[in-house]
Design a protein around this motif. Structure first.
Motif, PDB file in Angstrom:
ATOM      1  N   THR A  66      62.138  -2.457  33.277  1.00  0.00           N
ATOM      2  CA  THR A  66      62.233  -1.010  33.444  1.00  0.00           C
ATOM      3  C   THR A  66      62.505  -0.642  34.898  1.00  0.00           C
ATOM      4  O   THR A  66      63.344   0.213  35.197  1.00  0.00           O
ATOM      5  N   THR A  67      61.782  -1.340  35.819  1.00  0.00           N
ATOM      6  CA  THR A  67      61.989  -1.100  37.241  1.00  0.00           C
ATOM      7  C   THR A  67      63.413  -1.432  37.664  1.00  0.00           C
ATOM      8  O   THR A  67      64.032  -0.693  38.438  1.00  0.00           O
ATOM      9  N   ALA A  68      63.941  -2.544  37.105  1.00  0.00           N
ATOM     10  CA  ALA A  68      65.301  -2.939  37.479  1.00  0.00           C
ATOM     11  C   ALA A  68      66.314  -1.911  36.990  1.00  0.00           C
ATOM     12  O   ALA A  68      67.236  -1.542  37.729  1.00  0.00           O
ATOM     13  N   ILE A  69      66.138  -1.437  35.742  1.00  0.00           N
ATOM     14  CA  ILE A  69      67.080  -0.450  35.211  1.00  0.00           C
ATOM     15  C   ILE A  69      67.017   0.837  36.037  1.00  0.00           C
ATOM     16  O   ILE A  69      68.048   1.428  36.393  1.00  0.00           O
ATOM     17  N   LEU A  70      65.791   1.263  36.386  1.00  0.00           N
ATOM     18  CA  LEU A  70      65.663   2.504  37.165  1.00  0.00           C
ATOM     19  C   LEU A  70      66.232   2.328  38.570  1.00  0.00           C
ATOM     20  O   LEU A  70      66.853   3.253  39.105  1.00  0.00           O
ATOM     21  N   ILE A  71      66.044   1.119  39.161  1.00  0.00           N
ATOM     22  CA  ILE A  71      66.575   0.897  40.516  1.00  0.00           C
ATOM     23  C   ILE A  71      68.098   0.867  40.484  1.00  0.00           C
ATOM     24  O   ILE A  71      68.759   1.420  41.377  1.00  0.00           O
ATOM     25  N   ILE A  72      68.673   0.263  39.420  1.00  0.00           N
ATOM     26  CA  ILE A  72      70.141   0.265  39.285  1.00  0.00           C
ATOM     27  C   ILE A  72      70.650   1.700  39.163  1.00  0.00           C
ATOM     28  O   ILE A  72      71.642   2.089  39.792  1.00  0.00           O
TER      29      ILE A  72
ATOM     30  N   LEU B 148      74.615  -1.759  31.217  1.00  0.00           N
ATOM     31  CA  LEU B 148      74.218  -0.489  31.830  1.00  0.00           C
ATOM     32  C   LEU B 148      74.513  -0.477  33.317  1.00  0.00           C
ATOM     33  O   LEU B 148      74.804   0.571  33.892  1.00  0.00           O
ATOM     34  N   ALA B 149      74.432  -1.660  33.970  1.00  0.00           N
ATOM     35  CA  ALA B 149      74.780  -1.705  35.388  1.00  0.00           C
ATOM     36  C   ALA B 149      76.280  -1.652  35.593  1.00  0.00           C
ATOM     37  O   ALA B 149      76.753  -1.105  36.588  1.00  0.00           O
TER      38      ALA B 149
END
Lengths: 83, 157, 107
Positions: A66-72, B148-149
Motif C-alpha cells: 500500500t505504501t509503495a502504491i501511494l508513494i508511486i 499502475l506505475a
C-alpha cells in the motif's frame, strides 16, 4: 496489570496517535509514512494476539504494498509545497 | 527515452539491490514452510511481491519493465491458478471429492509428523497448493503495481 | 431519543464485555464452551489432535487427517478449500480487469 495488558494499551495509544497524525499532516509523503507505521503497529498487535498468519499478511500488504502504491502515486503528482 | 530521471538516490538503489534477494528468499521460505510454520501462500506471495515493488520504487518502472515484462508476470499468475485447479480436480479421480487431500499417507508428501517433529514432506497436497497460491500472489500483485506505475508515466511520453 | 438509543446500546455492549472471558485467553476445556459435551479434553486437543505417545499416532485431530503441523493451513487449504479457490478467483478477476484496462495493446 500484566505485561500483556500494558503492551496492548501502549500499542492502542500509538496506533490511534499515528492514525490521527496521518490525517493531521499537510505533507502527503509524511502522511503515507505515518499510515505505514500504523499498519506495522497493527501487525505487531496481531502478533501479540497470537495470530501470526494475519500479522505476516498485514505487514506485507499493509506496510509495504500500500505504501509503495501511494508513494508511486505521490511521485507522479506534484507535492504540496512545490505549488 | 532513458529512465535515469526516475531513479531514486544511490543509497536507496544500493539498499534495494541488497535487500531484494534476501526478501525473495524469505518469501520462498514462508511459502515452502506454509504447512509447518505460520504463513502460507498468500503471506509469502505478498512478501515476494513487496520485494519486486521495492525494486520498482527504487529503480523506476521503465528500467524494471525492460527486464521483467508484466505479461510474463501475468502468465506466471495464470500458471499458479492452473496448478491449483488441476491438483483440485485430481482429488475427484484419486480420492473422494474435489479438493480432497489425496496424497496424505502416500508416497511423496504423505508423511504424518510425530510429536515435536516437522518434516518438510508432510501435509499431502497442501505444499503444492501453497506453491500455486504463492505463484498467483507474487505474479498478480507485482503485475498490478507495475501496471499502475506504468500508467502514471503514460502522459509524460 | 438519541440519548436513549445510546444508553441502550452502551448497556448491551457493557453487558457483553462483562460476560466475556479474559482478553486473549483461549477456553481451557470443551465443557467451558459446550457444557453438555460428554468428552472432557481441551479445545486444542479436540481441534489440533491428541498425540498418543505409546501408540505413536495422533487421535481425532487435523494433524492426523491432513498431515500438516500448521492447523491454520490445513483449515484454509483443506477443510475450507473452496474459500481459497474463491479468493484465488477474486484475485484472478481483479488482475484480469487491471490488465484489460491498463495493459498496452501489442501489435
Amino acid at each position: 496489570m500484566s505485561l500483556f495488558e500494558i503492551a496492548i494499551i501502549l500499542l492502542s495509544i500509538f496506533m490511534i496517535a499515528s492514525a490521527i497524525i496521518s490525517i493531521w499532516f499537510k505533507d502527503l509523503l509524511a502522511s503515507v509514512i505515518a499510515l505505514a507505521v500504523m499498519s506495522l503497529l497493527l501487525s505487531l498487535y496481531f502478533y501479540i494476539l497470537h495470530a501470526p498468519d494475519v500479522a505476516i499478511a498485514e505487514a506485507g500488504v499493509g506496510a509495504c504494498l500500500t505504501t509503495a502504491i501511494l508513494i508511486i502515486t505521490i511521485k507522479s503528482t506534484k507535492r504540496m509545497e512545490e505549488d | 527515452m532513458n529512465g535515469d530521471e526516475e531513479k531514486m538516490t544511490v543509497i536507496v538503489q544500493t539498499i534495494a539491490a541488497l535487500l531484494f534477494p534476501i526478501t525473495l528468499i524469505f518469501s520462498f521460505y514462508v511459502i515452502m514452510h506454509g504447512h509447518l510454520t505460520p504463513g502460507g501462500g498468500f503471506q509469502g506471495g505478498a512478501i515476494g511481491a513487496s520485494a519486486i515493488v521495492l525494486l520498482i520504487v527504487a529503480y523506476g518502472v521503465r528500467n524494471i519493465e525492460k527486464r521483467m515484462k508484466e505479461e510474463n508476470l501475468s502468465i506466471f499468475e495464470s500458471l499458479g491458478g492452473l496448478i491449483f485447479v488441476v491438483v483440485s480436480i485430481f482429488g475427484i479421480f484419486l480420492a473422494t471429492a474435489f479438493l480432497a487431500n489425496f496424497l496424505v499417507g502416500k508416497a511423496i508428501f504423505g508423511q504424518i509428523p510425530a510429536w515435536g517433529e516437522a518434516p518438510l514432506n508432510s501435509g499431502g497436497v497442501l505444499p503444492i497448493l501453497n506453491i500455486a497460491v504463492g505463484m498467483k500472489v507474487i505474479g498478480g500483485l507485482s503485475a498490478v503495481v507495475m501496471l499502475l506505475a506504468l500508467i502514471t508515466k503514460e502522459g509524460e511520453r | 431519543m438519541k440519548k436513549i438509543a445510546f444508553i441502550v446500546f452502551f448497556a448491551f455492549l457493557l453487558f457483553a464485555s462483562i460476560e466475556m472471558r479474559e482478553f486473549g485467553k483461549p477456553p481451557s476445556s470443551v465443557k467451558e464452551v459446550f457444557p453438555n459435551a460428554n468428552y472432557d479434553v481441551t479445545m486444542d486437543d479436540r481441534i489440533i489432535g491428541k498425540y498418543n505417545a505409546s501408540a505413536e499416532k495422533w487421535e481425532y485431530g487435523a494433524v492426523e487427517e491432513t498431515g500438516a503441523n500448521n492447523v491454520v493451513t490445513s483449515v484454509v487449504f483443506d477443510y475450507r478449500g473452496y474459500d481459497t479457490l474463491g479468493e484465488a478467483t477474486v484475485l484472478f478477476t481483479a488482475i484480469a480487469g487491471v490488465m484489460l484496462l491498463f495493459g498496452r495493446e501489442r501489435k
